[in-house]
Design a protein around this motif. Structure first.
Motif, mmCIF file in Angstrom:
data_model
loop_
_atom_site.group_PDB
_atom_site.id
_atom_site.type_symbol
_atom_site.label_atom_id
_atom_site.label_comp_id
_atom_site.label_asym_id
_atom_site.label_seq_id
_atom_site.Cartn_x
_atom_site.Cartn_y
_atom_site.Cartn_z
ATOM 1 N N UNK A 36 -31.457 1.757 -4.958
ATOM 2 C CA UNK A 36 -30.636 1.103 -5.990
ATOM 3 C C UNK A 36 -30.987 1.605 -7.384
ATOM 4 N N UNK A 37 -30.014 1.423 -8.274
ATOM 5 C CA UNK A 37 -30.259 1.650 -9.697
ATOM 6 C C UNK A 37 -30.237 0.294 -10.380
ATOM 7 N N UNK A 38 -31.375 -0.090 -10.944
ATOM 8 C CA UNK A 38 -31.410 -1.318 -11.737
ATOM 9 C C UNK A 38 -31.347 -0.905 -13.204
ATOM 10 N N UNK A 39 -30.387 -1.462 -13.919
ATOM 11 C CA UNK A 39 -30.273 -1.160 -15.342
ATOM 12 C C UNK A 39 -30.873 -2.299 -16.144
ATOM 13 N N UNK A 40 -31.590 -1.929 -17.190
ATOM 14 C CA UNK A 40 -32.055 -2.939 -18.140
ATOM 15 C C UNK A 40 -31.318 -2.672 -19.440
ATOM 16 N N UNK A 41 -30.416 -3.591 -19.748
ATOM 17 C CA UNK A 41 -29.619 -3.439 -20.955
ATOM 18 C C UNK A 41 -30.303 -4.199 -22.081
ATOM 19 N N UNK A 42 -29.901 -3.905 -23.284
ATOM 20 C CA UNK A 42 -30.453 -4.638 -24.403
ATOM 21 C C UNK A 42 -30.295 -3.840 -25.671
ATOM 22 N N UNK A 43 -30.337 -4.561 -26.773
ATOM 23 C CA UNK A 43 -30.262 -3.917 -28.075
ATOM 24 C C UNK A 43 -31.620 -3.285 -28.355
ATOM 25 N N UNK A 44 -31.622 -2.125 -28.977
ATOM 26 C CA UNK A 44 -32.878 -1.402 -29.237
ATOM 27 C C UNK A 44 -33.883 -2.300 -29.938
ATOM 28 N N UNK A 102 -24.928 1.654 -12.484
ATOM 29 C CA UNK A 102 -25.979 0.722 -12.047
ATOM 30 C C UNK A 102 -25.486 -0.150 -10.908
ATOM 31 N N UNK A 103 -26.424 -0.561 -10.042
ATOM 32 C CA UNK A 103 -26.096 -1.507 -8.983
ATOM 33 C C UNK A 103 -26.375 -2.934 -9.429
ATOM 34 N N UNK A 104 -27.491 -3.092 -10.148
ATOM 35 C CA UNK A 104 -27.821 -4.418 -10.664
ATOM 36 C C UNK A 104 -28.179 -4.275 -12.129
ATOM 37 N N UNK A 105 -28.150 -5.380 -12.816
ATOM 38 C CA UNK A 105 -28.410 -5.322 -14.259
ATOM 39 C C UNK A 105 -29.229 -6.524 -14.687
ATOM 40 N N UNK A 106 -30.143 -6.291 -15.593
ATOM 41 C CA UNK A 106 -30.859 -7.368 -16.260
ATOM 42 C C UNK A 106 -30.808 -7.048 -17.748
ATOM 43 N N UNK A 107 -30.989 -8.068 -18.568
ATOM 44 C CA UNK A 107 -30.910 -7.861 -20.008
ATOM 45 C C UNK A 107 -32.242 -8.235 -20.631
ATOM 46 N N UNK A 108 -32.736 -7.383 -21.508
ATOM 47 C CA UNK A 108 -33.981 -7.681 -22.215
ATOM 48 C C UNK A 108 -33.630 -8.102 -23.630
ATOM 49 N N UNK A 109 -34.246 -9.207 -24.046
ATOM 50 C CA UNK A 109 -34.016 -9.689 -25.410
ATOM 51 C C UNK A 109 -35.311 -10.309 -25.914
ATOM 52 N N UNK A 132 -20.253 -11.795 -20.990
ATOM 53 C CA UNK A 132 -21.522 -12.455 -20.749
ATOM 54 C C UNK A 132 -22.681 -11.511 -21.099
ATOM 55 N N UNK A 133 -22.483 -10.217 -20.818
ATOM 56 C CA UNK A 133 -23.497 -9.227 -21.133
ATOM 57 C C UNK A 133 -23.742 -9.176 -22.642
ATOM 58 N N UNK A 134 -22.664 -9.186 -23.393
ATOM 59 C CA UNK A 134 -22.788 -9.176 -24.844
ATOM 60 C C UNK A 134 -23.551 -10.383 -25.343
ATOM 61 N N UNK A 135 -23.292 -11.530 -24.733
ATOM 62 C CA UNK A 135 -23.997 -12.746 -25.139
ATOM 63 C C UNK A 135 -25.479 -12.647 -24.816
ATOM 64 N N UNK A 136 -25.780 -12.140 -23.639
ATOM 65 C CA UNK A 136 -27.181 -11.998 -23.262
ATOM 66 C C UNK A 136 -27.889 -11.043 -24.211
ATOM 67 N N UNK A 137 -27.199 -9.959 -24.552
ATOM 68 C CA UNK A 137 -27.818 -8.966 -25.420
ATOM 69 C C UNK A 137 -28.022 -9.493 -26.819
ATOM 70 N N UNK A 138 -27.125 -10.358 -27.260
ATOM 71 C CA UNK A 138 -27.265 -10.949 -28.582
ATOM 72 C C UNK A 138 -28.228 -12.117 -28.589
ATOM 73 N N UNK A 139 -28.772 -12.442 -27.428
ATOM 74 C CA UNK A 139 -29.723 -13.546 -27.347
ATOM 75 C C UNK A 139 -29.057 -14.884 -27.490
#
Lengths: 524, 358
Positions: A299-307, A484-491, A508-515
């Motif tokens: 699998x590819x797990x992506x960790x998204x998030x603002x720098x 990506x197969x799965x995604x998590x967001x770091x904030x 929802x991703x945008x909201x997670x990324x914006x905290x």
């Protein structure tokens, strides 16, 4: 999307008698093949706090650099209070009345506050007069500063105040701030907004770059939203929800790019991160707080998030460039590796591609074959006893060149002589050709042209399909939805739960990324 | 209006990396001609005294090798330091400490006739230099101190220790109160019959060739190069900067110490308050002039040795002060570093325009 366009035309309608402080029309800026700004229109009125909202790479910085004279537009016009102008340098911008506070401060640590301010101003003013003006400006705008303090003793927030005061001493009509809150504590940010409010009430215009949705909604009068170098909407953020802003920022169509593939049988856990917690390494660092996730083979797990939300720290802890407090915080191929160095982790089957190509992933002034040895000396057959096997290293270069279409002038040139995209193909290919059980890659296609990006993404997918685990830290949402197969967001050093990519909406991703997870719950 | 701009080359120029030391030598000659003129001397005659006269006299040619021996030995070690971004400026002190330790060994084996005398002198000399070099290395690794300052300051400590020893406990009681030790009888093997060229000359060449092979072909050498060029990439490769710092300081200290011991026991045959005409500092120039390449260091060592001989010659023949030699050596380092710019950059002359500014 549609709503946004509507609002844009509303905005353009007559009725605003006020002459805008700055109005840009049809600004275009290209860097090579990349069009960073594509026919941008922007209007900032006196007395308004105007947010420039967009993901990383959306073109916000390019736009404000043109307004501040650091870049020249390829086409398009800028009007300053109704008059067309050419801003051919920061000095010209300052003469017009444009001040800018950069994300990275330009202060001399070993000088005092007053000395730093004096350096930035044109001479001719006595120290005493300047000190009086400094004191007055700080008092007027609630920007507490002690003129005699040395800069190295100050917090980030205080340093930013120096930069702001420095701008204010020149009495600007337009103040541009590049992600001012990225480095501030919430209290410092509140203080900043009070100051900005006061400035706006005086009739100054504030152009404010950010991707923090809640701030925009609370403090800004208008927002221009950029995506992929284009204006996708202008709105009054006070009438928007974080969800609608996020959708405009990220684009509702992103999800459709995703090509759903057949479910892959989950392989063994190749990387387990358990309650990874770390202190901030320095003032600009981020503390990781209880980060936990697994990456399985296939699998590819992506960790998204603002720098700057802990990605660099996470990468360093997984690669072993930073040791973890507890041995079991990072396990590779089932073995606790928290205290192991990067070389030993490679021997466990891991491979790493850091975000920075030059200087981190590759030594710029060394040849590609030397750079093959850089990460291959412990695991591949590049050594024969004590001696480096030059022929084997060259063979690696040739194999990567072929497999990843690396374009270069000579067989074995210096790393620095390759273009960004070709070097990126090399540093990714170098690791993938070793067939690692686990590949950890940060920003795999950052600043890379579309062709190279496609090759790299395909290689990542192929690697995962062959049974390897891929952890991809990325800010590029298109890329994430694509592979990506799965995604998590770091904030802010925390990580969200991992979601299958199909269940994640861009909103929802945008909201997670914006905290703004809680805001999200409230809005629904 | 024209302006001169430096334009970064896409790739370092191979031609320039060979030409730049030669260009530096030419510029040094030109500048020294000006210097000699200012001193009221005929520059052509001075050049002849400096650079030609020593080369046409067989005795001088031997002396050239005698003087190049410590320069090359120290220069090889310093190349390792500078390649890895460890700025060991204190080779002079490490050389002196090697002289002290080597002299100590020679004193211990004095009149013993033991065959162990020679290896003991060399081992003790290397150990002495290494110990002194490890002080700045450990301070840098543990406390983050600046090795430029600490290694330089230790030079004076070593020199004063030597001064104390030859005036105090190690003074030869029969030396009529001259500050000097007894004349050693541990015979360092002589390479060329009837000359002062001792085994150190061969060791210097071995060190240079060994150093070259290590840098080119081994992982350790690779580590040294990467650490100097891209510390973050080195950490990413799994190389430890601390370990390398200790290693290169130990190596360069040992080589400087060995050079000092051989000079004291093999060439001077006794300890005196001053045992070096600044070899440790001149070797810094040698290392850079040799492009931090041990084979290049051999050539550069011979050139600097020539400047020492020429300086003595010019002093005797033309009364040019010996300090002029130091100035010359300094000019050479200055021009070497300046010319290196041309490897990575090319000079362009452009008409003045605003657009070209960004």
């Amino acid at each position: 999307m549609a709503e946004a366009v509507d609002r844009q035309s509303e905005q353009g309608a007559p009725g605003r008698a006020l002459l805008p402080v700055v109005a840009a029309a049809g600004l275009v800026k290209r860097f090579g093949l990349l069009t960073a700004n594509d026919r941008i229109d922007l209007r900032v009125d006196p007395g308004e706090i105007h947010a420039l909202l967009g993901e990383n790479g959306a073109g916000k910085s390019t736009l404000v650099k043109m307004l501040y004279g650091l870049l020249q537009p390829d086409s398009g016009t800028i009007q300053w209070r109704g008059e067309p102008v050419v801003i051919d340098g920061p000095a010209a911008a300052r003469r017009l009345g444009i001040g800018m506070v950069f994300q990275h401060f330009s202060l001399f640590d070993s000088l005092t506050v007053a000395e730093n301010v004096a350096l930035a101003l044109d001479g001719g003013e006595s120290r005493a007069a300047l000190a009086r003006r400094l004191a007055k400006v700080s008092a007027d705008y609630g920007l507490a500063l002690e003129p005699d303090r040395y800069v190295h003793t100050l917090s980030v927030g205080e340093r930013q105040r120096i930069e702001i005061v420095r701008c204010l001493l020149q009495d600007p009509r337009l103040l541009i701030l590049d992600e001012p809150t990225a480095v501030l504590t919430p209290q410092e940010a509140d203080q900043l907004f009070r100051t900005l409010g006061r400035l706006a009430r005086e009739g100054r215009a504030i152009l404010y770059i950010t991707h923090r949705l809640d701030e925009v909604r609370r403090f800004c009068h208008r927002a221009t939203i950029l995506r992929h170098g284009k204006v996708v909407g202008v709105c009054d953020p006070r009438h928007e929800t974080p969800a609608t802003l996020a959708r405009m920022m990220i684009g509702a169509d992103v999800g459709s790019v995703h090509d759903r593939r057949a479910d892959v049988a989950a392989g063994p856990v190749r990387l387990a991160v358990r309650d990874l917690t770390s202190a901030r390494e320095d003032r600009h660092g981020v503390a990781l707080r209880g980060v936990s996730f697994d990456v399985r083979g296939g699998e590819i797990l992506a960790i998204a998030g603002v720098a700057g939300n802990g990605q660099a720290e996470l990468f360093a802890h997984i690669s072993g460039e930073r040791a973890s407090d507890r041995n079991d915080m990072v396990a590779i191929s089932g073995l606790d590796a928290g205290d192991k160095g990067i070389g030993e982790r490679r021997k466990l089957g891991a491979a790493f591609v850091p975000e920075e190509r030059l200087g981190h992933a590759a030594a710029p002034r060394l040849s590609l074959s030397d750079n093959a040895i850089l990460t291959g000396h412990g695991i591949s057959r590049l050594m024969s006893g004590w001696r480096i096997d030059r022929a084997a290293a060259l063979a690696v270069v040739d194999a990567v060149t072929q497999g990843f279409d690396v374009r270069k002038g000579r067989r074995d040139p210096e790393a620095a002589s390759l273009s960004g995209g070709n070097l990126q193909k090399f540093v990714v290919g170098r690791e993938i050709l070793r067939d690692p059980a686990l590949l950890v890659v940060s920003q795999p296609t950052w600043g890379v042209d579309a062709g190279a990006a496609a090759i790299i993404r395909q290689a990542l997918v192929d690697l995962a399909r062959r049974g390897s685990a891929v952890l991809m830290i990325s800010q590029d949402l298109d890329e994430i939805f694509q592979i990506a197969d799965r995604i998590a967001v770091i904030h802010d050093g925390r990580i969200s739960a991992c979601h299958p990519i199909a269940e994640m909406s861009s909103e929802r991703l945008g909201l997670l990324m914006g905290g703004a997870e809680q805001v999200d719950a409230g809005a629904r | 209006m024209l302006r001169i701009v430096l334009e970064r080359r896409a790739e370092p120029s191979l031609v320039m990396s060979i030409l730049s030391p030669l260009l530096a030598v030419c510029l040094t000659l030109a500048a020294s001609a000006v210097l000699f003129l200012a001193l009221g001397k005929d520059p052509l005659k001075a050049m002849h005294a400096y650079f030609v006269a020593p080369l046409i006299d067989p005795w001088s040619l031997q002396e050239l090798i005698v003087k190049a021996t410590p320069l090359v030995m120290i220069g090889v070690g310093l190349s390792f330091c500078y390649l890895s971004n460890n700025w060991n400026i204190g080779a002079e002190g490490q050389y002196v400490m090697g002289g002290i330790f080597g002299g100590w060994a020679a004193l211990l084996f004095h009149q013993s006739g033991s065959p162990l005398g020679v290896p003991a002198v060399m081992a003790m000399g290397a150990a002495g230099g290494m110990l002194l070099a490890l002080v700045p290395a450990v301070l840098k690794v543990r406390l983050g101190t600046n090795e430029i300052l600490t290694s330089l300051m230790l030079v004076y400590i070593a020199e004063l220790l030597l001064d104390y020893l030859v005036r105090g406990p190690w003074r030869d009681p029969r030396a009529l109160n001259f500050p000097q030790s007894v004349t050693f009888d541990v015979g360092i093997p002589i390479l060329v019959e009837g000359s002062r060229i001792h085994v150190g000359a061969a060791l210097a060449v071995v060190a240079a060739i060994g150093g070259f092979l290590v840098l080119r072909g081994t992982l350790k050498g690779f580590e040294v190069r990467v650490l100097g060029q891209a510390p973050r990439a080195a950490a990413f490769a799994g190389f430890s900067p601390a370990r390398t710092t200790l290693l290169v300081f130990a190596l360069s200290g040992a080589l400087a110490g060995l050079a000092g011991a051989l000079e004291v026991v093999g060439t001077m045959n006794q300890l005196r308050p001053t045992i070096s005409p600044g070899y440790g500092f001149a070797a810094i120039i040698v290392a850079f002039l040799g492009r931090l390449n041990p084979i290049g260091v051999i050539v550069a060592g011979l050139l600097l040795a020539l400047s020492y001989l020429g300086g003595e010659n010019a002093q005797i023949m033309m009364k040019i002060p010996l300090n002029a030699t130091r100035v010359l050596q300094g000019l050479l380092l200055f021009f070497v570093l300046a010319c290196d710019l041309l490897i990575l950059y090319r000079i362009r002359i452009r008409p003045w325009s605003r657009a070209g500014q960004g």
